[in-house]
Scaffold this motif. Structure first.
Motif, mmCIF file in Angstrom:
data_model
loop_
_atom_site.group_PDB
_atom_site.id
_atom_site.type_symbol
_atom_site.label_atom_id
_atom_site.label_comp_id
_atom_site.label_asym_id
_atom_site.label_seq_id
_atom_site.Cartn_x
_atom_site.Cartn_y
_atom_site.Cartn_z
ATOM 1 N N LEU A 104 -15.922 129.448 92.772
ATOM 2 C CA LEU A 104 -15.095 128.984 93.890
ATOM 3 C C LEU A 104 -15.385 129.754 95.167
ATOM 4 C CD1 LEU A 104 -11.590 128.613 92.222
ATOM 5 C CD2 LEU A 104 -13.231 126.824 92.777
ATOM 6 N N ARG A 129 -11.625 130.871 99.877
ATOM 7 C CA ARG A 129 -10.326 130.262 100.138
ATOM 8 C C ARG A 129 -9.719 129.652 98.878
ATOM 9 N NH1 ARG A 129 -8.005 128.239 105.119
ATOM 10 N NH2 ARG A 129 -9.806 129.076 106.188
ATOM 11 N N GLN A 130 -10.558 128.917 98.136
ATOM 12 C CA GLN A 130 -10.029 128.291 96.909
ATOM 13 C C GLN A 130 -9.716 129.350 95.859
ATOM 14 O OE1 GLN A 130 -13.647 126.441 97.317
ATOM 15 N NE2 GLN A 130 -12.919 124.398 96.842
ATOM 16 N N ARG A 131 -10.547 130.395 95.858
ATOM 17 C CA ARG A 131 -10.354 131.457 94.871
ATOM 18 C C ARG A 131 -8.994 132.119 95.068
ATOM 19 N NH1 ARG A 131 -9.261 134.395 91.690
ATOM 20 N NH2 ARG A 131 -10.415 135.907 90.447
ATOM 21 N N ALA A 133 -6.277 130.886 95.876
ATOM 22 C CA ALA A 133 -5.179 130.105 95.313
ATOM 23 C C ALA A 133 -4.875 130.537 93.875
ATOM 24 C CB ALA A 133 -5.524 128.627 95.359
ATOM 25 N N TYR A 134 -5.854 131.133 93.202
ATOM 26 C CA TYR A 134 -5.644 131.572 91.820
ATOM 27 C C TYR A 134 -5.169 133.010 91.717
ATOM 28 C CZ TYR A 134 -7.669 127.231 90.253
ATOM 29 O OH TYR A 134 -7.888 125.914 90.006
#
Lengths: 336, 298
Positions: A86, A89-91, A93-94
């Motif tokens: 990822l 930015r997407q990472r 989210a986790y």
């Protein structure tokens, strides 16, 4: 206990190589293989212990899971998503699902933020609660880890090491994570405080149904808290099994040596115990030995294969007892 | 430092005294430092002089009366008069305005740009770092005053231009300090922790890194004000500062230097004004450094 185990997170062939030296054009010429091709699974609500000497890469694994380091190659599969692939930015989210408790409580808290702010910050960033409920939640978290509400406005330097580590745990809990990576959470603490913090961690695990990846130096701390234990050496996983299985039936020579190094308190048993003393030092991960990484220090009668071919990580019992040794069959009858 | 006290309320639950903000705690620490208080009083006094200069000045600072030129200090002219017969006391007070405003705005300008450059260079590293810092090195290799003169020559005279010239000259210093401090804490565990809980780069820099590098920045900035005051004076001395006849301490010194043996008071009073201003900011800077460090607080 024996219900169907659900996988929470799976690590596949994960590697992390740090660049040690670059040439004039900025291309790497020397690499440190901190973690090299490691695979394992973490099941829901278990505590997976990870042990090994300093510099064997266990912390690096933890930090890759928690988004401190990015992986060089391999996969970290969580909820069907490969976190290693990822973008930043997407990472992020986790982040709220995987949290990290740091090793050194004196270093891991921002000295300019009050403890209340430190604990509230992850909630604010991830927008988990409206602003007016955050304070209540912070108080609740403080109580969970055994601190009082009125200590909320103090700064980290006003606390002892054990209390600071509790703050670190509360911060990790704040986002209600699924997995908490505990990176040697007690090694910087006094022995008398270690037990308190370990007990707190086990209680919290029960209470919130948490899953731990518990990283430690020695097997004795891990024995207290883990369900399964993995043993690492030079950036590679050497043995991984159920705690009982690993302690009763260690198969890898390194695990045996580690187990034999744990002091025995019962003098009657002590006489029986055979101490395996390894010679030499851990080779440098910049230039690891060919073949089995452990062959330079192994006390078993080596065969040629040991120095040439890297042993596969195989299941020896059919019950998820993995080991990476060419000689495990020949030595399966070896006396413990 | 005061800590919060837990107070037992009527229903037995523990309530918290109003939390003291960090600013308040800093303030307590600062006012316990005598030297810093002295510096602060002087600065407040200087600001007061600058703001109410109009009402304090006994004469128009620019009114020349050649009949009374080069008079020694007297009851009518406390600091004497200059070669054009202007009242030096009034001119020194009027000069406070220029020195303070140039000093503060030049530092603010340099600090904000220097912080951005230094933070980006330090946090991002790699090629960006190399490009920014080598450029700063080039600027640092040219003497401050020479660089300022170059800019003044290009931009022309005037206070605003002096601010820009002096400000640009000190950007590299701030950039270096910020970068160095960021490098030293970039890999610390609490910055990693900030990343773990999901902060983005901007928030990490502004919330977790910069507050922790504030003390060297504050100290440098306060000391920077004194350097800027000195640089303004130096430009003035060289005849490059403000437009005449505006009263500026360095300019006054520059004009008076030919009369140094004949009328030394023409140099002494603006000189003392510069010294006091510089000293006051240095004292305050040191005090702030201690106050900003939570561990140094009592």
């Amino acid at each position: 206990m024996e219900k169907e185990k659900e996988i929470l997170l799976e690590v596949k062939n994960l590697s992390k190589h740090f660049v040690v030296e670059k040439n004039f054009f900025g291309q790497p010429i020397k690499m440190l293989k901190a973690v090299d091709d490691v695979s394992f699974k973490i099941y829901k609500q278990e505590a997976l212990g990870l042990v090994g000497e300093s510099g064997c890469g266990k912390t690096t694994i933890g930090k890759m899971l928690a988004n401190v380091h990015s992986a060089t190659s391999g996969q970290i599969i969580y909820n069907g998503v490969d976190l290693a692939k990822l973008g930043e930015r997407q990472r992020r989210a986790y982040c709220k699902d995987i949290q990290l408790v740091f090793q050194d409580p004196y270093e891991s808290l921002n000295p300019r933020m009050s403890v209340g702010d430190i604990i509230a910050e992850p909630i604010r960033i991830n927008k988990l609660l409206p602003n007016n409920e955050i304070e209540k939640r912070v108080n609740y978290l403080l109580n969970c880890v055994g601190l009082a509400n009125h200590q909320r406005n103090r700064y980290p330097h006003e606390f002892s090491g054990g209390q600071r580590q509790r703050v670190g745990i509360a911060r990790a809990l704040a986002v209600q994570p699924k997995l908490i990576v505990c990176d040697e959470p007690v090694s910087a603490l006094d022995v008398s405080i270690q037990a308190q913090v370990l007990n707190l961690l086990s209680d919290l695990k029960e209470e919130f149904g948490l899953t731990y990846l518990f990283i430690a130096h020695g097997l004795n701390v891990v024995k207290h808290i883990s369900d399964r234990v993995g043993v690492m050496y030079l950036g590679k996983m050497q043995e991984l099994a159920d705690k009982k299985e690993l302690y009763d039936n260690p198969t890898h020579p390194y695990t045996k040596a580690l187990l034999s190094s744990t002091p025995v308190t019962n003098p009657k048993l002590k006489a029986k115990k055979e101490r395996i003393i390894l010679t030499g030092d851990v080779p440098s991960p910049i230039n690891p030995p060919k073949g089995c990484p452990f062959h330079t220090r192994c006390y078993r009668d080596k065969v040629e294969k040991c120095t040439v071919e890297r042993p596969a990580f195989v299941d020896v019992s059919g019950a998820e007892h993995f080991v990476a040794c060419h000689l495990y069959k020949a030595y399966s009858q070896e006396v413990k | 430092m005061k800590t919060q006290k837990a107070v037992q309320t009527e229903n037995g639950s523990i309530a918290i005294e109003k939390p003291e903000s960090q600013f308040k705690q800093m303030w307590y620490a600062l006012i316990q430092n005598k030297a810093a208080v002295a510096g602060m009083i002087i600065i407040i006094f200087l600001i007061f002089l600058a703001v109410f200069a109009k009402f304090i000045m006994p004469y128009d600072p620019n009114y020349a009366d050649l009949a009374i030129n080069k008079q020694a200090p007297s009851a009518a002219h406390w600091f004497g008069t200059d070669e054009q017969g202007r009242d030096i006391f009034s001119r020194v007070i009027d000069g406070t305005k220029i020195s303070l405003s140039v000093g503060v705005t030049a530092v603010a300008f340099a600090l904000s740009l220097g912080t951005i450059f230094g933070a980006v260079a330090g946090y991002k590293g790699g090629k960006i770092d190399t490009v920014i810092m080598r450029f700063m090195d080039i600027m640092l290799s040219i003497p401050d005053i020479l660089l300022a003169i170059t800019f003044m020559a290009a931009l022309g005279r005037g206070i605003d231009k002096a601010v820009i010239a002096i400000g640009i000259c000190s950007i590299p210093e701030y950039a270096r300090i910020v970068r160095g401090s960021i490098l030293s804490i970039k890999d610390s565990e609490y910055v990693q922790a900030a990343k773990v809980i999901g902060n983005n780069d901007m928030r990490i820099i502004f919330k977790h890194i910069l507050p922790n590098v504030l003390s060297p920045m504050i100290v440098r900035a306060t000391l920077g004000i004194s350097t800027a005051v000195l640089n303004t004076a130096a430009l003035g001395f060289l005849g490059l500062g403000v437009q005449p006849p505006a009263a500026e301490w360095g300019d006054m010194l520059g004009r008076a230097r030919v009369f140094i043996f004949e009328a030394p008071y023409m140099l002494i009073f603006p000189g003392i004004a510069i010294t006091i201003t510089v000293l006051a900011f240095n004292l305050l800077g040191d005090g702030l450094r201690d106050a900003f460090d939570p561990k140094a607080r009592k």
